[in-house]
Design an enzyme around this catalytic site. Structure first.
Site, mmCIF file in Angstrom:
data_model
loop_
_atom_site.group_PDB
_atom_site.id
_atom_site.type_symbol
_atom_site.label_atom_id
_atom_site.label_comp_id
_atom_site.label_asym_id
_atom_site.label_seq_id
_atom_site.Cartn_x
_atom_site.Cartn_y
_atom_site.Cartn_z
ATOM 1 N N GLY A 186 2.156 2.409 10.651
ATOM 2 C CA GLY A 186 3.120 3.490 10.482
ATOM 3 C C GLY A 186 3.801 3.921 11.762
ATOM 4 O O GLY A 186 4.469 4.947 11.810
ATOM 5 N N SER A 218 3.106 -2.046 10.344
ATOM 6 C CA SER A 218 4.543 -2.148 10.602
ATOM 7 C C SER A 218 5.119 -3.528 10.294
ATOM 8 O O SER A 218 6.019 -4.005 10.991
ATOM 9 C CB SER A 218 4.872 -1.721 12.040
ATOM 10 O OG SER A 218 4.493 -0.360 12.256
ATOM 11 N N GLU A 250 -6.975 5.053 7.367
ATOM 12 C CA GLU A 250 -6.786 6.478 7.032
ATOM 13 C C GLU A 250 -8.012 7.032 6.302
ATOM 14 O O GLU A 250 -8.375 8.194 6.495
ATOM 15 C CB GLU A 250 -5.499 6.641 6.207
ATOM 16 C CG GLU A 250 -4.267 6.446 7.085
ATOM 17 C CD GLU A 250 -3.055 5.851 6.379
ATOM 18 O OE1 GLU A 250 -2.973 5.917 5.147
ATOM 19 O OE2 GLU A 250 -2.181 5.304 7.095
ATOM 20 N N GLY A 305 2.761 -0.967 4.250
ATOM 21 C CA GLY A 305 2.909 0.434 3.882
ATOM 22 C C GLY A 305 4.378 0.791 3.724
ATOM 23 O O GLY A 305 4.998 0.573 2.680
ATOM 24 N N GLY A 306 4.975 1.337 4.778
ATOM 25 C CA GLY A 306 6.337 1.869 4.725
ATOM 26 C C GLY A 306 7.360 0.925 4.111
ATOM 27 O O GLY A 306 8.191 1.353 3.290
ATOM 28 N N GLU A 360 -5.855 -4.615 10.395
ATOM 29 C CA GLU A 360 -4.786 -3.658 10.658
ATOM 30 C C GLU A 360 -5.086 -2.887 11.943
ATOM 31 O O GLU A 360 -5.891 -1.938 11.915
ATOM 32 C CB GLU A 360 -4.671 -2.651 9.504
ATOM 33 C CG GLU A 360 -4.359 -3.286 8.174
ATOM 34 C CD GLU A 360 -3.764 -2.278 7.203
ATOM 35 O OE1 GLU A 360 -2.615 -2.473 6.782
ATOM 36 O OE2 GLU A 360 -4.432 -1.274 6.902
ATOM 37 N N ASN A 379 0.885 -1.172 0.000
ATOM 38 C CA ASN A 379 0.000 0.000 0.000
ATOM 39 C C ASN A 379 0.918 1.216 0.000
ATOM 40 O O ASN A 379 1.466 1.574 1.036
ATOM 41 C CB ASN A 379 -0.897 -0.018 1.245
ATOM 42 C CG ASN A 379 -1.717 1.255 1.357
ATOM 43 O OD1 ASN A 379 -1.790 2.049 0.412
ATOM 44 N ND2 ASN A 379 -2.337 1.446 2.516
ATOM 45 N N TRP A 380 1.067 1.813 -1.178
ATOM 46 C CA TRP A 380 2.028 2.922 -1.293
ATOM 47 C C TRP A 380 1.485 4.244 -0.752
ATOM 48 O O TRP A 380 2.223 5.234 -0.682
ATOM 49 C CB TRP A 380 2.456 3.095 -2.759
ATOM 50 C CG TRP A 380 3.391 2.023 -3.223
ATOM 51 C CD1 TRP A 380 4.047 1.116 -2.436
ATOM 52 C CD2 TRP A 380 3.792 1.755 -4.573
ATOM 53 N NE1 TRP A 380 4.828 0.298 -3.213
ATOM 54 C CE2 TRP A 380 4.691 0.668 -4.529
ATOM 55 C CE3 TRP A 380 3.476 2.308 -5.803
ATOM 56 C CZ2 TRP A 380 5.281 0.137 -5.677
ATOM 57 C CZ3 TRP A 380 4.059 1.787 -6.957
ATOM 58 C CH2 TRP A 380 4.953 0.714 -6.890
ATOM 59 N N LYS A 381 0.190 4.264 -0.436
ATOM 60 C CA LYS A 381 -0.430 5.500 0.083
ATOM 61 C C LYS A 381 -0.116 6.670 -0.873
ATOM 62 O O LYS A 381 -0.043 6.459 -2.080
ATOM 63 C CB LYS A 381 0.032 5.762 1.518
ATOM 64 C CG LYS A 381 -0.147 4.509 2.392
ATOM 65 C CD LYS A 381 -0.002 4.738 3.867
ATOM 66 C CE LYS A 381 -0.228 3.427 4.611
ATOM 67 N NZ LYS A 381 -0.195 3.570 6.052
ATOM 68 N N HIS A 394 -9.575 1.526 4.377
ATOM 69 C CA HIS A 394 -8.329 1.681 5.138
ATOM 70 C C HIS A 394 -8.558 2.643 6.298
ATOM 71 O O HIS A 394 -9.342 3.586 6.188
ATOM 72 C CB HIS A 394 -7.221 2.212 4.214
ATOM 73 C CG HIS A 394 -5.881 2.196 4.876
ATOM 74 N ND1 HIS A 394 -5.466 3.202 5.714
ATOM 75 C CD2 HIS A 394 -4.882 1.279 4.864
ATOM 76 C CE1 HIS A 394 -4.263 2.902 6.175
ATOM 77 N NE2 HIS A 394 -3.882 1.739 5.671
HETATM 78 P P1 PGA Z 1 2.668 0.373 7.598
HETATM 79 O O1 PGA Z 1 1.212 0.621 6.931
HETATM 80 O O2 PGA Z 1 3.181 -0.923 7.050
HETATM 81 O O3 PGA Z 1 3.475 1.560 7.184
HETATM 82 O O4 PGA Z 1 2.434 0.290 9.079
HETATM 83 C C1 PGA Z 1 0.311 -0.435 6.732
HETATM 84 C C2 PGA Z 1 -0.972 0.072 6.127
HETATM 85 O O5 PGA Z 1 -1.425 1.173 6.488
HETATM 86 O O6 PGA Z 1 -1.585 -0.599 5.260
#
Ligand code: PGA
Length: 252
Positions: free
Chosen positions: A173, A213, A97, A234-235, A167, A9-11, A95
């Site tokens: 994050g 994470s 967010e 994500g990251g 999640e 998930n590159w956001k 998600h």
């Molecule tokens: P993260 O994000 O791996 O940076 O914690 C995961 C996500 O929001 O899908």
């Protein structure tokens, strides 16, 4: 046996050129990774570039969001048919967010899941509790509500094409990962809710990703848990070598 599914998930990262460069490098690094579905989720503006790079590849393509409407006066939105035109196969829906920053409710998420399925897109349906909810003893109630309300009117056939991503919001994050046991317990609970709603066979089949994470150092332990069928990353998905390492470690 459920096939693992590991999705990036590159956001709001990776413009079209960066996305194309990433795919050139990453595809080679995971060419030997078998028995796993790998999916990339670029931002909308990079989907076309990613789609042409991925033509003929076994790496899947996902959007990070989709409209619950077909077309018309919805400034800034993207429809399922637009995604289909770019050969997108998956879409991340709900998600945390989107829920917390953009006010998406379970009802909106439900409408998006149904709209996605009507276009034969595979939803990656995200759920998860905040730290406050976990510490307040509401973990199971929150997950039950998110799953039940998110899937209202979704058929068992459409559920079979849906992936759930658990999640915990406090792990996204933050560098704080749920322990493998915490994640496994939550996943087993989610599967039991699916069994109540759709029966044991559907529950045994559905893939539930963990997100929050995930990195090369913990992907093997997390994905080694019985009810954890993949990861939403994500990251650690923004660098082709790190994401490839995370996948290889998970497969060992
Ligand atoms: P993260 O994000 O791996 O940076 O914690 C995961 C996500 O929001 O899908």
């Amino acid at each position: 046996m459920r096939k693992l599914i590991i999705a990036a998930n590159w956001k709001m990262n990776m413009g079209p050129q960066e996305a194309a460069d990433f795919i050139d490098s990453f595809s080679q690094k995971v060419a030997d990774a078998k028995g796993v579905d790998i999916v990339l989720s670029p931002p909308m503006v990079s989907l076309a570039a990613a789609s042409s790079k991925l033509a003929g590849s076994s790496i899947g393509l996902s959007a990070q969001n989709v409209s619950e409407n077909d077309n018309g006066a919805f400034t800034g939105e993207t429809s399922t048919l637009m995604l289909k035109e770019l050969f997108v196969q998956y879409v991340i829906i709900g998600h945390s967010e989107r829920r917390s920053i953009y006010g998406e409710t379970d009802a909106i998420i439900n409408a998006k899941i149904k709209k996605a399925r009507a276009a034969n897109l595979k939803p990656i349906f995200c759920i998860g509790e905040t730290l406050e909810q976990r510490e307040g003893g509401q973990l199971e109630a929150v997950l039950r509500t998110q799953i039940t309300d998110g899937l209202v009117g979704v058929s068992v056939e459409d559920l079979a094409e849906t992936v759930i991503a658990y999640e915990p919001v406090w792990a996204i994050g933050t560098g704080v990962t749920a322990s493998a046991q915490q994640a496994q317990d939550a996943h087993a609970f989610c599967r039991s809710v699916i069994a109540e709603l759709y029966g044991q066979e559907a529950a045994d089949k559905i893939r539930i990703q963990y997100g929050g994470s995930v990195k090369p150092a913990n992907s093997a332990e997390l994905l080694g848990q019985e009810d954890i069928d993949g990861a939403l990353v994500g990251g650690a998905s923004l660098d082709p070598q790190i994401f490839a390492d995370l996948i290889h470690n998970a497969l060992t």
